[in-house]
Design a protein around this motif. Structure first.
Motif, mmCIF file in Angstrom:
data_model
loop_
_atom_site.group_PDB
_atom_site.id
_atom_site.type_symbol
_atom_site.label_atom_id
_atom_site.label_comp_id
_atom_site.label_asym_id
_atom_site.label_seq_id
_atom_site.Cartn_x
_atom_site.Cartn_y
_atom_site.Cartn_z
ATOM 1 N N ASP A 200 18.739 -63.361 13.079
ATOM 2 C CA ASP A 200 18.832 -62.551 11.855
ATOM 3 C C ASP A 200 18.378 -61.119 12.115
ATOM 4 O O ASP A 200 18.928 -60.167 11.549
ATOM 5 C CB ASP A 200 17.996 -63.168 10.742
ATOM 6 N N ARG A 205 19.952 -58.959 8.975
ATOM 7 C CA ARG A 205 20.037 -59.749 7.748
ATOM 8 C C ARG A 205 18.972 -60.832 7.833
ATOM 9 O O ARG A 205 18.330 -60.999 8.868
ATOM 10 C CB ARG A 205 21.416 -60.398 7.626
ATOM 11 N N TYR A 206 18.783 -61.554 6.743
ATOM 12 C CA TYR A 206 17.835 -62.676 6.769
ATOM 13 C C TYR A 206 18.419 -63.803 5.940
ATOM 14 O O TYR A 206 18.529 -63.701 4.719
ATOM 15 C CB TYR A 206 16.457 -62.269 6.224
ATOM 16 N N ARG A 207 18.791 -64.878 6.628
ATOM 17 C CA ARG A 207 19.447 -65.991 5.958
ATOM 18 C C ARG A 207 18.433 -66.923 5.302
ATOM 19 O O ARG A 207 17.290 -67.030 5.728
ATOM 20 C CB ARG A 207 20.294 -66.778 6.960
ATOM 21 N N THR A 210 16.978 -69.671 7.522
ATOM 22 C CA THR A 210 15.863 -69.274 8.380
ATOM 23 C C THR A 210 14.540 -69.471 7.651
ATOM 24 O O THR A 210 13.573 -70.020 8.203
ATOM 25 C CB THR A 210 16.021 -67.806 8.807
#
Length: 565
Positions: A200, A205-207, A210
């Motif tokens: 990420d 980005r940051y899912r 995660t």
């Protein structure tokens, strides 16, 4: 996991690693079995003093029990604590140690749930076997994830294989794989979460998944909260550095684009995952974290240098050849993170592994400030072994690059160099396997001869409703199925304030009387004044180990409380 993408060519490497892991587990257990069989004619002997009080006066007789060691067992009493929580959950008694009395004594609620699910499928009488099967499976998973993360950070399959092989042949890691404890589960989830975070980070980005991995890691060990905090700190730093502040500032305020880069939604999902157990802990004990934290931890702004010294010793013992490359790898991963290209898609494969270094260095430092005790083969730091292996091979790759820049080149074939390096570094880890196998054999024997033995004695010689006060609550409570008070405070939080009072043993004696305890089972060296109270306690049974390798004391005594007589 999308962050651990494997190609077809990876599978032969991965399968070979899993085979090595299975051989390490099987060979470790077999070695331990034969080592145990070879001791004193194939048996361990220990002395039990049995005090018979059915007749006037005290009659003492010495008994020598010969116990065949080839029975199923685990090397630590803490595993039996998990078995007790899981059995109660499987039976419908909720998260309780004493059925019907909820408590946040489990530091690994996810492990408890997984064990309970396994108990529903298999006979609960096979609790140790179920626990060891689950921990062994997690051990193999940790080996596989180590390979995937190693490949991600080095781009080379043979180095990824080397990292996995170092983990698969690490004696402490194999010990954990056969322990029935949550150690390998946490190690696997931590690696998965770190790998997803790196992916990420590279993609800006940051899912949500995660954050979900970090949440599951926190439910498998409380240290997972620290790991997520480090990940969030890394993400916030990345967000600030990746925004052009000069174009983002408007009227003295930052552009909304900065806030869109912050992982606020993933952090909310993490909170949703962990909050139920935090609330449960608050309602049952008055604290957010499990009872174990408050019973064992003492926060001090002066670090425990002895803890850090022992941490360094384990780093050396795990692989003395890899240590200098581990140090180089820690610095290299931090350096990648500080470079501008380490914050964008131009980073090759998302190889900026600052979180890996933060985790490897940060966890021991935090433990040092909490003044934790690094006993039982340093088991609280065993989850770092896969991280350290990956960092080590990153450092090895960097050392090779630096050597090439200075004109040092291997004149033989590349394949010979790869084989030589793999053999050297794997052997530098595997040399400890026989030693750890012997220790594992002694550990299992100690727990079986002391805790399991006393558990059976209590089941046979005490009323079913007899209340026990214990300082080691695992096997004795699981086997006897008697209600217990925990004199260490792990599942009886009311005890913790008593233990910190100046006259703590006197207060414990009063507490025992108030709770109508019938039997006290303790290590006398832990409670010398309480053990000497003949006006309160009468010894009726004891076990003394000839060689103690894992228990809190060499002798454990069963006392009958007779204050009302």
């Amino acid at each position: 996991m999308g962050s651990l993408q494997l190609e077809r060519d990876d599978w032969p490497w991965l399968v070979s690693l899993l085979l090595i892991g299975c051989l390490a587990l099987g060979g470790f257990a077999l070695y331990a079995y034969h080592f145990t069989a070879g001791q004193e004619g194939g048996r361990f002997c220990f002395h039990v003093k049995s005090h018979v009080n059915e007749v006037p006066g005290e009659i003492t007789r010495e008994l020598t029990h010969e116990v065949h060691p080839h029975t199923v067992g685990v090397p630590l009493d803490d595993a039996w604590i998990h078995f007790q929580f899981a059995r109660n959950l499987a039976r419908g008694d909720g998260l309780s140690f004493n059925p019907g009395h909820p408590t946040s004594g489990s530091t690994a609620p996810l492990w408890t749930v997984l064990l309970a699910a396994l108990y529903i499928v298999v006979d609960v009488a096979n609790g140790p076997i179920a626990g060891q099967f689950l921990s062994a499976t997690c051990f193999l998973a940790a080996v596989g994830v180590t390979y995937a993360l190693g490949k991600r950070l080095t781009g080379k399959r043979w180095m990824a294989w080397l990292a996995g092989a170092i983990v698969a042949t690490n004696g402490r890691m194999v010990w954990a794989g056969l322990s029935g404890l949550e150690t390998c589960l946490f190690a696997t989830l931590a690696l998965l979460a770190i790998s997803a975070h790196l992916s990420d980070r590279a993609a800006r980005r940051y899912r949500l998944r995660t954050a979900a991995l970090f949440g599951l890691a926190a439910l498998s060990r409380p240290e997972g909260y620290l790991l997520f905090a480090l990940a969030m700190a890394d993400s916030v730093v990345q967000a600030f550095r990746s925004v052009d502040l000069r174009s983002s500032q408007c009227g003295g305020k930052r552009s909304p684009s900065l806030w869109r880069r912050l992982p606020l939604l993933p952090a909310s999902l993490f909170a949703v995952i962990v909050l139920p157990y935090l609330i449960f802990s608050w309602r049952t004990s008055g604290h957010l974290l499990p009872n174990t934290y408050h019973a064992k931890v003492i926060v001090d702004f002066r670090p425990d240098l002895a803890f850090l010294s022992l941490t360094s010793r384990y780093l050396i013992l795990d692989n003395p050849l890899l240590l200098p490359f581990y140090v180089l790898g820690v610095g290299m991963l931090f350096r990648r993170a500080t470079l501008q290209h380490g914050y964008g898609l131009r980073s090759p494969g998302g190889r900026s592994g600052s979180l890996l270094s933060l985790w490897s260095v940060g966890l021991p430092l935090v433990y040092a400030f909490l003044h934790a005790v690094l006993y039982q083969h340093g088991r609280y730091l065993i989850p770092l072994i896969p991280c350290n292996a990956v960092i080590g091979v990153v450092g090895l790759l960097e050392a090779r690059r630096l050597a090439a820049l200075r004109g040092y080149r291997w004149r033989g074939s590349e394949k010979k160099l790869v084989v030589l390096l793999c053999l050297l570094f794997v052997m530098a880890t595997a040399w400890r396997l026989p030693t750890m196998a012997r220790l594992y054999a002694w550990n299992v024997d100690n727990i079986n001869n002391m805790h399991v033995n006393i558990g059976h004695w209590v089941a046979e010689h005490t009323p079913p409703d007899a209340i026990l006060a214990l300082n080691d609550i695992g096997a004795i409570a699981y086997i006897s199925e008697r209600p217990v008070l925990d004199l260490a405070g792990l599942v009886t939080p009311e005890v913790v304030p008593l233990l910190r009072a100046p006259d703590w043993e006197s207060r414990l004696a009063d507490f025992i009387i108030e709770q109508d305890v019938q039997y006290v089972i303790i290590f006398p060296n832990w409670f010398p004044d309480l053990a000497a109270r003949r006006d309160l306690l009468e010894p009726v049974y004891q076990v003394t180990l000839e060689r103690n390798t894992i228990c809190g004391g060499q002798t454990m005594v069963v006392y009958r409380v007779h204050w009302r007589e």
